[in-house]
Design a protein around this motif. Structure first.
Motif, PDB file in Angstrom:
ATOM      1  N   ALA A   4       0.823  -1.221   0.000  1.00 46.79           N
ATOM      2  CA  ALA A   4       0.000   0.000   0.000  1.00 46.79           C
ATOM      3  C   ALA A   4       0.851   1.263   0.000  1.00 46.79           C
ATOM      4  N   VAL A   5       1.841   1.299  -0.889  1.00 45.43           N
ATOM      5  CA  VAL A   5       2.762   2.438  -0.913  1.00 45.43           C
ATOM      6  C   VAL A   5       2.027   3.734  -1.260  1.00 45.43           C
ATOM      7  N   GLY A   6       2.598   4.840  -0.789  1.00 45.33           N
ATOM      8  CA  GLY A   6       1.984   6.138  -1.055  1.00 45.33           C
ATOM      9  C   GLY A   6       2.313   6.693  -2.421  1.00 45.33           C
ATOM     10  N   GLY A   7       3.466   6.261  -2.961  1.00 43.41           N
ATOM     11  CA  GLY A   7       3.866   6.779  -4.260  1.00 43.41           C
ATOM     12  C   GLY A   7       4.792   5.824  -4.966  1.00 43.41           C
ATOM     13  N   SER A  28      -5.033   1.644 -10.766  1.00 42.59           N
ATOM     14  CA  SER A  28      -6.248   0.821 -10.662  1.00 42.59           C
ATOM     15  C   SER A  28      -6.196  -0.115  -9.456  1.00 42.59           C
ATOM     16  N   LYS A  29      -4.989  -0.401  -8.968  1.00 50.88           N
ATOM     17  CA  LYS A  29      -4.839  -1.354  -7.871  1.00 50.88           C
ATOM     18  C   LYS A  29      -4.665  -0.688  -6.504  1.00 50.88           C
ATOM     19  N   ALA A  30      -4.517   0.632  -6.489  1.00 53.74           N
ATOM     20  CA  ALA A  30      -4.217   1.328  -5.239  1.00 53.74           C
ATOM     21  C   ALA A  30      -5.487   1.651  -4.460  1.00 53.74           C
ATOM     22  N   ARG A  84     -11.276   6.992 -10.733  1.00 57.89           N
ATOM     23  CA  ARG A  84     -10.053   6.203 -10.820  1.00 57.89           C
ATOM     24  C   ARG A  84      -9.625   5.970 -12.271  1.00 57.89           C
ATOM     25  N   ASN A  85     -10.583   5.777 -13.165  1.00 58.78           N
ATOM     26  CA  ASN A  85     -10.229   5.508 -14.564  1.00 58.78           C
ATOM     27  C   ASN A  85      -9.842   6.763 -15.339  1.00 58.78           C
ATOM     28  N   GLU A  86      -9.847   7.915 -14.650  1.00 67.94           N
ATOM     29  CA  GLU A  86      -9.428   9.151 -15.306  1.00 67.94           C
ATOM     30  C   GLU A  86      -8.132   9.719 -14.727  1.00 67.94           C
TER      31      GLU A  86
END
Length: 578
Positions: free
Chosen positions: A56-59, A79-81, A359-361
């Motif tokens: 679950a990294v921030g960046g 998409s996975k975050a 999320r998809n944008e």
């Protein structure tokens, strides 16, 4: 404590609510994950599932590739975050460095080498357009170091110049340009590089200015850029003994740590005295400038405890995550410090509108990639090259050289080793040959002993090459010599100088006494320390076709030199001005 509504975040009520609600929704492990920025060393989706899902990294920051590969990679990662990602790039020169097909607009030094300050803004604009097209939202730029020491080669081309005034002016322009693309910046490298000659990639370096001198120079830079709205600051693995002792008089020399681990520099100076409310991140955590200071298990949580909000790059994900979690559980990182850090991370994301974007944008469609390496951007690079290619000296009056007056050119290429990106540093030579031949010159490319042996020639040694090259027929065969040097080595050596192929090598400019000789640097500005005998020196700043073409044009006298230089070019050494 972080003020979410103040500069540089300026969050509205809805954004503040998202930050606070998101923070409360995170597990302890997810909060720990937010502290990390991962260097994505694989484009495999399973790799991302682990880094983004499990940790679950921030960046993230990715390794180099073509823009389509990068965009697809970022799209999948987002998409996975659980929480939208900060996606960093290194657009120090435009789009180059962020994608293999990005536009090399100019170096920082080039952008500071002409009276037109808008050059830096254009560089930022191209950087923003090209990185945003791939889905990046965070620039590890501008560089606000001041190049005081000519022997310092880690920032010699990466600094806007050797005075606070030029650095402040051009950094603001770059920031304004890249900000047009909804990109936040991380200026670097606090507390300031350019005093020591060494490189933090291989050793801890030091800013040894006293408190008052620092405030009048680097302090001015940071105050003005913080006031200008820069959202985050990257901390260098740079110790500052006098600054640390100003805030902690009891400290001994042995107590001095790089700024990434120094609470007196991060809290007392940067947070309290300079009033910075934004996000603080470390420079790359595998750099020896950091790792020589403490055991890995200690330095990982120590960086956050000292005041950094994000930790740049896992060395080993399992180990570093565990070290950070153990640091919290043991009290090295307090609950208040963890909460403050994660609040700033989420606030930076909210300031970009990531919380309100579907999320998809978060990543543009494939059609956005048309801007990368576009004809428009290369035209900008060409315009900047025309302005910034600089004549350092022509004390012998060798210029102009034209096909009518000096048809036969002996062309030498001086290359450094490939840097950590693995980019071939010798590709410029074919470009130089091509541009000279297009201009009408008859070009003869020199090859040293190693190159000739690699091509199958037998019984060739440096002294046989010298015998072939250096004889009384030289001036009968060639009308002039032109040397192009692309000497890099960034992040691998403590300092960078020309390394000749052998002692007494035939490419060393012995020939300055035989024919008019022009030396063109495509990187370092300090080559006169190694070739003081050269009477005509040009700094073209970059190994791009635009820079090389502009240099060839100016060598012929077809356009004027308008670039400027600072005193570092003389290397504080007798004979370089002759």
């Amino acid at each position: 404590m972080v003020d979410l509504r103040a500069k540089p975040f300026f969050l509205d009520d809805a954004a503040v609510a998202w930050v606070e609600e998101t923070l409360e929704s995170l597990t302890l492990e997810e909060k720990i994950g937010q502290l990390f920025i991962n260097l994505n060393v694989s484009f495999d989706e399973g790799y991302l599932d682990n880094i983004v899902g499990n940790y679950a990294v921030g960046g993230i920051r990715y390794m180099g590739a073509d823009s389509k590969t990068v965009q697809d990679h970022i799209r999948y990662a987002q998409s996975k975050a659980k929480v939208p990602l900060l996606v960093a790039s290194n657009p120090e020169m435009g789009g180059a460095g962020s994608a293999d097909d990005g536009t090399l607009v100019a170096t920082h030094l080039a952008a500071g080498s002409h009276p037109d300050k808008s050059i830096a803004r254009l560089m930022g604009q191209v950087a923003g357009r090209e990185t945003a097209a791939m889905g990046c939202n965070w620039a590890f730029a501008p560089i606000v170091d001041i190049h005081y020491n000519w022997r310092n080669t880690v920032i010699s081309t990466r600094s806007f110049g050797n005075t606070p005034d030029v650095v402040i002016e051009r950094a603001k322009e770059y920031f304004d340009g890249i900000s047009e693309s909804n990109t936040v910046c991380a200026m670097k490298h606090f507390p300031g590089d350019g005093i020591d000659e060494r490189d933090q990639h291989v050793v801890t370096s030091y800013n040894t200015l006293g408190y008052h001198d620092w405030n009048a120079s680097y302090g001015r830079v940071y105050r003005e850029l913080i006031d200008h709205g820069v959202q985050s600051i990257m901390i260098g693995h740079i110790g500052a003994p006098d600054l640390s002792k100003h805030f902690r008089p009891e400290m001994t020399d042995a107590d001095i740590l790089p700024a990434t681990l120094a609470p007196e520099l991060l809290n007392d100076l940067l947070r309290t005295e300079l009033g910075f409310n934004g996000l603080i991140l470390t420079d790359a955590s595998m750099m020896i400038g950091m790792t020589q200071a403490k055991k890995r298990s200690e330095l990982v949580p120590a960086a956050i405890a000292a005041g950094c909000d994000m930790f740049l790059f896992f060395r080993n994900a399992d180990e570093d995550f565990r070290y950070m979690l153990d640091g919290y559980r043991s009290g090295v990182i307090t609950e208040e410090r963890l909460r403050d850090a994660v609040l700033r991370i989420l606030a930076l994301k909210a300031s970009l509108g990531l919380h309100a974007t579907p999320r998809n944008e978060l990543v543009p469609g494939p059609e956005a990639l048309a801007v990368i390496g576009s004809a428009e951007h290369h035209a900008i690079a060409a315009t900047i090259a025309d302005k910034t290619v600089t004549l350092v000296k022509d004390t012998q009056g060798n210029l102009p050289l034209t096909p009518e007056t000096h048809k036969r050119i002996r062309l030498y290429g001086i290359s450094g080793q490939a840097d950590f990106t693995g980019t071939d540093p010798s590709g410029y030579l074919e470009v130089a040959r091509d541009e000279l031949e297009k201009a009408g010159f008859d070009v003869h490319v020199f090859k040293n002993a190693k190159q000739r042996a690699a091509e199958g020639e037998e019984n060739v040694y440096f002294h046989t090459v010298m015998a072939d090259e250096a004889n009384e027929q030289y001036a009968e065969k060639y009308d002039a010599a032109i040397v192009f040097a692309n000497v890099t080595g960034f992040a691998q050596e403590a300092s960078i100088r020309i390394t000749w192929s052998t002692p007494m090598a035939a490419e060393i400019p012995w020939y300055v006494t035989e024919v008019p000789t022009v030396f063109v640097s495509l990187a370092q500005p300090n080559h006169l320390i190694d070739v003081p005998m050269v009477k005509t020196m040009i700094h073209a700043h970059a190994p791009s076709r635009e820079a090389i073409a502009a240099a060839v044009e100016k060598i012929q006298g077809l356009s004027k030199f308008t670039g400027t230089f600072n005193e570092n070019v003389w290397c504080d050494t007798f004979g370089t001005r002759l």
